[in-house]
Design an enzyme around this catalytic site. Structure first.
Site, mmCIF file in Angstrom:
data_model
loop_
_atom_site.group_PDB
_atom_site.id
_atom_site.type_symbol
_atom_site.label_atom_id
_atom_site.label_comp_id
_atom_site.label_asym_id
_atom_site.label_seq_id
_atom_site.Cartn_x
_atom_site.Cartn_y
_atom_site.Cartn_z
ATOM 1 N N GLU A 1 -9.284 1.091 5.563
ATOM 2 C CA GLU A 1 -9.493 0.633 3.832
ATOM 3 C C GLU A 1 -9.627 -0.795 3.708
ATOM 4 O O GLU A 1 -10.568 -1.583 3.402
ATOM 5 C CB GLU A 1 -9.273 1.735 2.806
ATOM 6 C CG GLU A 1 -8.925 0.970 1.542
ATOM 7 C CD GLU A 1 -8.322 1.696 0.464
ATOM 8 O OE1 GLU A 1 -9.255 1.595 -0.437
ATOM 9 O OE2 GLU A 1 -7.442 2.563 1.162
ATOM 10 N N HIS A 2 -8.898 -1.602 4.131
ATOM 11 C CA HIS A 2 -7.981 -2.645 4.216
ATOM 12 C C HIS A 2 -7.544 -3.332 5.486
ATOM 13 O O HIS A 2 -6.979 -2.204 5.643
ATOM 14 C CB HIS A 2 -7.271 -3.012 2.815
ATOM 15 C CG HIS A 2 -6.727 -2.698 0.987
ATOM 16 N ND1 HIS A 2 -6.690 -1.158 1.204
ATOM 17 C CD2 HIS A 2 -8.259 -3.096 0.105
ATOM 18 C CE1 HIS A 2 -6.935 -0.882 0.096
ATOM 19 N NE2 HIS A 2 -7.648 -2.009 -0.329
ATOM 20 N N ASP B 1 -7.329 -6.829 -4.505
ATOM 21 C CA ASP B 1 -7.267 -5.787 -5.603
ATOM 22 C C ASP B 1 -7.212 -6.058 -7.023
ATOM 23 O O ASP B 1 -7.888 -5.290 -7.652
ATOM 24 C CB ASP B 1 -5.489 -5.367 -5.605
ATOM 25 C CG ASP B 1 -6.099 -3.789 -4.809
ATOM 26 O OD1 ASP B 1 -6.600 -3.790 -4.046
ATOM 27 O OD2 ASP B 1 -4.803 -3.750 -4.251
ATOM 28 N N GLN C 1 0.451 -1.107 0.481
ATOM 29 C CA GLN C 1 0.025 0.122 -0.054
ATOM 30 C C GLN C 1 0.899 1.014 0.068
ATOM 31 O O GLN C 1 0.562 2.432 -0.580
ATOM 32 C CB GLN C 1 -0.922 0.119 0.944
ATOM 33 C CG GLN C 1 -1.795 -1.203 1.358
ATOM 34 C CD GLN C 1 -2.679 -1.041 0.015
ATOM 35 O OE1 GLN C 1 -3.375 -0.141 -0.286
ATOM 36 N NE2 GLN C 1 -2.433 -2.417 -0.748
ATOM 37 N N HIS D 1 2.340 3.114 -3.247
ATOM 38 C CA HIS D 1 0.844 3.747 -4.021
ATOM 39 C C HIS D 1 0.624 5.209 -3.884
ATOM 40 O O HIS D 1 1.238 5.932 -5.191
ATOM 41 C CB HIS D 1 -0.902 3.406 -3.598
ATOM 42 C CG HIS D 1 -1.624 2.260 -3.837
ATOM 43 N ND1 HIS D 1 -1.699 2.516 -4.914
ATOM 44 C CD2 HIS D 1 -1.859 1.072 -3.162
ATOM 45 C CE1 HIS D 1 -2.599 0.779 -5.540
ATOM 46 N NE2 HIS D 1 -2.519 0.625 -4.441
ATOM 47 N N HIS E 1 -52.848 18.119 2.498
ATOM 48 C CA HIS E 1 -52.827 16.989 2.054
ATOM 49 C C HIS E 1 -53.953 16.389 2.836
ATOM 50 O O HIS E 1 -54.562 15.023 2.850
ATOM 51 C CB HIS E 1 -51.583 16.547 3.417
ATOM 52 C CG HIS E 1 -50.466 16.923 2.427
ATOM 53 N ND1 HIS E 1 -49.852 18.356 2.221
ATOM 54 C CD2 HIS E 1 -49.202 16.339 2.224
ATOM 55 C CE1 HIS E 1 -48.646 18.259 1.464
ATOM 56 N NE2 HIS E 1 -48.360 16.878 1.817
#
Length: 421
Positions: free
Chosen positions: A319-320, A353, A251, A254, A412
């Site tokens: 996230e992961h 992934d 990661q 990235h 109404h």
């Protein structure tokens, strides 16, 4: 990597980037220019930011053919197998319209309708992302979306990465445009002479793309404002330091702002992982990016017990999340907040992934506390169906009118009572 003993709540809290005032103004100006000047503005900004002059924004058949020549037969087979896995997983998420009839003749239900058109932003820059094409296009197709548009910034040669083009062509996407940045988001939202507008925009990008998505929200829907990638590894003393280090670095490479964190009750493992990360960094092709990420956003949190480590994980809401423990399935029920959960040492994050099938577009910045990963649901809308019978309205009309008057809405109430005159 820095090692920190955790005795209470974490000090770490990542914030969602909102950009500077200068960046926001720049994005607003770009959007205005695209709305006003259409394709001319797109080509002008492509020349300015991507240093390439384009005759046509649309990817040509010859570019597709050239892309296939760059991809080996083995890689094409892998891509096709990954696509099949992803499609199989998402087919299981499909919802069906439904209706139910009550004894009094009332019919209630829900109609599931796919969106008419969606746009997918595929990032350019330091890497190519054919996996983003698969992960966004396939659930849209499973949902039944008829028009899918891809936009992506061109390289200096005025083309897109071969992997991106082949992935898109394999899935049957016809509209692929060589335009990126805030200008691409503006084109998807408002349309130009070449690019017709869509209903919802998907895909990550840099800060200018994120700000543009914020600006056009309301004109179109958006998936999310994606932050930098994150991984948290929850490990006990049985885990292997070299495997954890490799996953943390997967990661970190990235983005310099990516976050890689180990949470463990084992100080011995923490020290081994910290050393292993430095060792493995030395041979990484993207060493500079990964090293900056580890230095700024990498951490190892050591707790007294595994239960405390789980509490830290839930606070991080990553996230992961990888669970590398002797009995990972036994811990699954205690995890409340994570975008995707990888169980055991053979479920390395890159498995998700690229190949396993679940979507890799996941909530970041702790938003896994309240949101989910990309699914078929993101590409459909749901309409309620109400067919009230005369018997039902006779029975419940007075109650409905009374409720309306409680809110001070006399019209109404009368709209119901008018049926009984």
């Amino acid at each position: 990597m820095k090692i920190e003993r955790v005795t209470g709540r974490l000090s770490l809290r990542r914030t969602i980037e909102t950009g500077t005032e200068e960046q926001r103004r720049a994005v607003q100006n770009i959007i205005h220019d695209v709305r006003t000047h259409g394709d001319t503005a797109l080509k002008m900004y492509t020349e300015k930011f991507d240093q390439v002059t384009l005759d046509s924004l649309l990817v040509s058949e010859s570019e597709i053919e050239a892309a296939y020549k760059e991809i080996s037969a083995e890689m094409l087979a892998i891509l096709r197998e990954a696509a099949a896995n992803i499609r199989d997983y998402h087919e299981r998420q499909k919802r069906e319209s439904w209706m139910t009839t009550k004894e009094d003749g009332t019919i209630l239900g829900q109609k599931i309708t796919p969106l008419d058109a969606v746009g997918l932003y595929v990032p350019g820059g330091t890497a190519a992302y054919p996996s983003s094409v698969l992960m966004n296009v396939i659930p849209a197709q499973v949902a039944g979306v008829k028009r899918i548009v891809i936009v992506s910034p061109p390289n200096k040669q005025g083309t897109l990465p071969a992997g991106v083009l082949v992935a898109a062509h394999e899935l049957g996407v016809k509209e692929i445009y060589k335009v990126g940045g805030a200008q691409a988001i503006a084109a998807l939202a408002y349309g130009t002479e070449t690019i017709q507008p869509v209903d919802k925009i998907f895909g990550p990008g840099n800060i200018y793309v994120a700000l543009a998505k914020r600006e056009v929200f309301g004109q179109v829907a958006i998936d999310m404002i994606a932050g930098p990638s994150e991984i948290v590894v929850l490990a006990d003393e049985t885990a292997k330091a070299n495997e954890i280090a490799a996953d943390l670095l997967s990661q970190a490479e990235h983005d310099e702002r990516a976050s890689s964190i180990l949470v463990t009750p084992s100080m011995k493992l923490a020290i081994e992982v910290a050393n292993e990360v430095q060792k493995q960094l030395e041979t990484l092709p993207r060493k500079a990016i990964a090293a900056a990420s580890i230095a700024q956003y990498g951490a190892i949190y050591v707790t007294d017990t595994l239960e405390e480590a789980i509490a830290v994980v839930n606070e991080l809401a990553p996230e992961h999340l990888e669970i590398m423990a002797s009995e990972p399935m036994h811990l699954l029920g205690q995890i409340r907040h994570a975008g995707a959960i990888f169980l055991g040492r053979f479920s390395s994050e890159p498995v998700g992934d690229y190949f396993a099938g679940p979507n890799h577009v996941l909530p970041t910045n702790g938003t896994a506390r309240f949101s989910s990963g990309l699914s078929v649901d993101e590409f459909v809308k749901k309409s309620s169906i109400i067919l009230y019978s005369e018997q039902a309205l006779q029975e419940h009309g007075a109650k409905i009118a009374a409720f309306a008057r409680l809110e001070g809405l006399e019209a109404h109430a009368r709209a119901v009572e008018e049926r009984f005159k």
